[in-house]
Design a protein around this motif. Structure first.
Motif, PDB file in Angstrom:
ATOM      1  N   ILE A 161       0.876  -1.201   0.066  1.00  0.00           N
ATOM      2  CA  ILE A 161       0.110   0.100   0.136  1.00  0.00           C
ATOM      3  C   ILE A 161       1.056   1.310  -0.044  1.00  0.00           C
ATOM      4  N   ASP A 162       0.834   2.114  -1.014  1.00  0.00           N
ATOM      5  CA  ASP A 162       1.563   3.082  -0.809  1.00  0.00           C
ATOM      6  C   ASP A 162       1.034   4.464  -0.231  1.00  0.00           C
ATOM      7  N   SER A 163       1.444   5.721  -0.200  1.00  0.00           N
ATOM      8  CA  SER A 163       0.918   6.640   0.812  1.00  0.00           C
ATOM      9  C   SER A 163      -0.546   7.100   0.381  1.00  0.00           C
ATOM     10  N   SER A 164      -0.792   7.009  -1.237  1.00  0.00           N
ATOM     11  CA  SER A 164      -2.060   7.205  -1.338  1.00  0.00           C
ATOM     12  C   SER A 164      -3.260   6.213  -1.169  1.00  0.00           C
ATOM     13  N   GLY A 165      -2.887   5.157  -0.648  1.00  0.00           N
ATOM     14  CA  GLY A 165      -3.640   4.063  -0.413  1.00  0.00           C
ATOM     15  C   GLY A 165      -4.110   3.041  -1.275  1.00  0.00           C
ATOM     16  N   ASN A 166      -3.127   3.162  -2.259  1.00  0.00           N
ATOM     17  CA  ASN A 166      -2.906   2.056  -3.442  1.00  0.00           C
ATOM     18  C   ASN A 166      -2.490   0.849  -3.174  1.00  0.00           C
ATOM     19  N   VAL A 167      -3.103  -0.280  -3.640  1.00  0.00           N
ATOM     20  CA  VAL A 167      -2.639  -1.481  -3.183  1.00  0.00           C
ATOM     21  C   VAL A 167      -1.748  -2.061  -4.441  1.00  0.00           C
ATOM     22  N   HIS A 168      -0.392  -2.386  -4.200  1.00  0.00           N
ATOM     23  CA  HIS A 168       0.532  -2.897  -5.353  1.00  0.00           C
ATOM     24  C   HIS A 168       0.684  -4.304  -4.898  1.00  0.00           C
ATOM     25  N   GLY A 169       0.066  -5.423  -5.608  1.00  0.00           N
ATOM     26  CA  GLY A 169       0.355  -6.949  -5.487  1.00  0.00           C
ATOM     27  C   GLY A 169      -0.879  -7.514  -4.931  1.00  0.00           C
ATOM     28  N   ALA A 170      -1.763  -7.763  -5.810  1.00  0.00           N
ATOM     29  CA  ALA A 170      -3.010  -8.618  -5.494  1.00  0.00           C
ATOM     30  C   ALA A 170      -2.531  -9.774  -4.764  1.00  0.00           C
ATOM     31  N   GLY A 171      -3.113 -10.330  -3.867  1.00  0.00           N
ATOM     32  CA  GLY A 171      -2.890 -11.417  -2.895  1.00  0.00           C
ATOM     33  C   GLY A 171      -2.216 -11.147  -1.774  1.00  0.00           C
ATOM     34  N   LEU A 172      -1.812  -9.655  -1.376  1.00  0.00           N
ATOM     35  CA  LEU A 172      -1.235  -9.464  -0.195  1.00  0.00           C
ATOM     36  C   LEU A 172      -2.124  -9.417   1.116  1.00  0.00           C
ATOM     37  N   THR A 173      -1.677 -10.045   2.130  1.00  0.00           N
ATOM     38  CA  THR A 173      -2.487 -10.067   3.167  1.00  0.00           C
ATOM     39  C   THR A 173      -2.345  -8.726   4.002  1.00  0.00           C
ATOM     40  N   LEU A 174      -3.536  -8.014   4.209  1.00  0.00           N
ATOM     41  CA  LEU A 174      -3.385  -6.752   4.651  1.00  0.00           C
ATOM     42  C   LEU A 174      -3.649  -6.697   6.294  1.00  0.00           C
ATOM     43  N   GLN A 175      -4.464  -7.608   6.682  1.00  0.00           N
ATOM     44  CA  GLN A 175      -4.293  -7.730   8.213  1.00  0.00           C
ATOM     45  C   GLN A 175      -4.803  -9.032   8.520  1.00  0.00           C
ATOM     46  N   THR A 176      -4.487  -9.528   9.703  1.00  0.00           N
ATOM     47  CA  THR A 176      -4.628 -11.006  10.254  1.00  0.00           C
ATOM     48  C   THR A 176      -5.285 -10.732  11.866  1.00  0.00           C
ATOM     49  N   LEU A 177      -6.373 -11.249  11.968  1.00  0.00           N
ATOM     50  CA  LEU A 177      -7.037 -10.976  13.410  1.00  0.00           C
ATOM     51  C   LEU A 177      -7.571 -12.594  13.840  1.00  0.00           C
ATOM     52  N   GLU A 178      -7.441 -12.692  15.303  1.00  0.00           N
ATOM     53  CA  GLU A 178      -7.829 -14.143  15.695  1.00  0.00           C
ATOM     54  C   GLU A 178      -8.979 -13.602  16.814  1.00  0.00           C
ATOM     55  N   GLY A 179     -10.055 -14.572  17.053  1.00  0.00           N
ATOM     56  CA  GLY A 179     -10.961 -14.703  18.119  1.00  0.00           C
ATOM     57  C   GLY A 179     -10.713 -16.126  18.618  1.00  0.00           C
ATOM     58  N   PHE A 180     -10.953 -16.424  20.047  1.00  0.00           N
ATOM     59  CA  PHE A 180     -10.839 -17.569  20.523  1.00  0.00           C
ATOM     60  C   PHE A 180     -11.635 -17.695  21.712  1.00  0.00           C
ATOM     61  N   ASN A 181     -11.939 -18.928  22.263  1.00  0.00           N
ATOM     62  CA  ASN A 181     -12.805 -19.027  23.475  1.00  0.00           C
ATOM     63  C   ASN A 181     -12.254 -20.770  23.900  1.00  0.00           C
ATOM     64  N   TYR A 182     -12.215 -20.928  25.313  1.00  0.00           N
ATOM     65  CA  TYR A 182     -11.918 -22.226  25.784  1.00  0.00           C
ATOM     66  C   TYR A 182     -13.149 -22.673  26.397  1.00  0.00           C
ATOM     67  N   THR A 183     -14.400 -21.837  26.493  1.00  0.00           N
ATOM     68  CA  THR A 183     -15.471 -22.112  27.440  1.00  0.00           C
ATOM     69  C   THR A 183     -16.270 -23.419  26.708  1.00  0.00           C
ATOM     70  N   ARG A 184     -16.607 -24.272  27.335  1.00  0.00           N
ATOM     71  CA  ARG A 184     -17.566 -25.469  26.815  1.00  0.00           C
ATOM     72  C   ARG A 184     -19.050 -24.738  26.626  1.00  0.00           C
ATOM     73  N   VAL A 185     -19.415 -25.356  25.514  1.00  0.00           N
ATOM     74  CA  VAL A 185     -20.885 -24.869  25.395  1.00  0.00           C
ATOM     75  C   VAL A 185     -21.520 -26.257  24.831  1.00  0.00           C
ATOM     76  N   THR A 186     -22.860 -26.364  25.359  1.00  0.00           N
ATOM     77  CA  THR A 186     -23.623 -27.522  25.347  1.00  0.00           C
ATOM     78  C   THR A 186     -24.810 -27.365  24.246  1.00  0.00           C
ATOM     79  N   SER A 187     -25.114 -28.528  23.595  1.00  0.00           N
ATOM     80  CA  SER A 187     -26.516 -28.461  22.883  1.00  0.00           C
ATOM     81  C   SER A 187     -27.116 -30.117  23.003  1.00  0.00           C
ATOM     82  N   THR A 188     -28.323 -29.900  23.226  1.00  0.00           N
ATOM     83  CA  THR A 188     -29.016 -31.194  23.116  1.00  0.00           C
ATOM     84  C   THR A 188     -30.254 -31.141  22.081  1.00  0.00           C
ATOM     85  N   THR A 189     -30.335 -30.117  21.138  1.00  0.00           N
ATOM     86  CA  THR A 189     -31.346 -29.739  20.347  1.00  0.00           C
ATOM     87  C   THR A 189     -30.683 -29.585  18.775  1.00  0.00           C
TER      88      THR A 189
END
Length: 155
Positions: free
Chosen positions: A1-29
């Motif tokens: 990304i240049d100073s004008s906000g233009n992307v050079h190179g399709a396929g570049l990863t611009l950002q990577t984020l993660e969400g996670f949880n260790y809590t057990r959740v139950t379903s009976t239906t």
């Protein structure tokens, strides 16, 4: 990304984020319930793709036909049925504990620069027995960790 906000190179990863949880959740239906795992992202460009990778562990108890379904939502809308046979035991008539892992990858085209949230839901497809998601219910074990990773990819 240049100073004008233009992307050079399709396929570049611009950002990577993660969400996670260790809590057990139950379903009976067969009704889908939240896994407790979500991740929000605000794409830099409306033309970007978002690669979503999610992983959950499951256990079934109490009925040989109990099995989990897993789906992915974008801001409350179901965008992918990831699996509907997780932890299903084909090989026995015995009622006991069976485990499985649900992993899904979706290349989404949200066409927005507004904040969006990806989350997963699961159910007990058969309505028999009990299905546990993020199954070990302990933060000391990686195998109990449900996660969603989102990556914005330039086009």
């Amino acid at each position: 990304i240049d100073s004008s906000g233009n992307v050079h190179g399709a396929g570049l990863t611009l950002q990577t984020l993660e969400g996670f949880n260790y809590t057990r959740v139950t379903s009976t239906t067969a009704t889908f319930v939240d896994t407790g795992v979500s991740c929000s992202i605000t794409p830099k460009f409306s033309t970007s793709k978002v690669l979503v990778i999610c992983k959950h562990t499951f256990e079934t108890h109490g009925n040989v036909n109990a099995r989990a379904g897993l789906r992915l939502l974008r801001s409350g809308t179901n965008i992918a049925e990831l699996d509907n046979m997780i932890a299903y035991n084909y090989n026995t008539e015995e009622v006991h504990v069976t485990g499985g892992t649900g992993v899904g990858m979706v290349l989404d085209s949200p066409n927005t620069t507004s904040a969006i949230t990806y989350n997963t839901q699961f159910n007990n497809n058969s309505g028999n027995g009990t299905v546990y998601c993020n199954a070990d219910d302990s933060s000391s074990y990686e195998r109990s960790r449900g996660s969603i990773i989102v990556m914005e990819i330039a086009q």
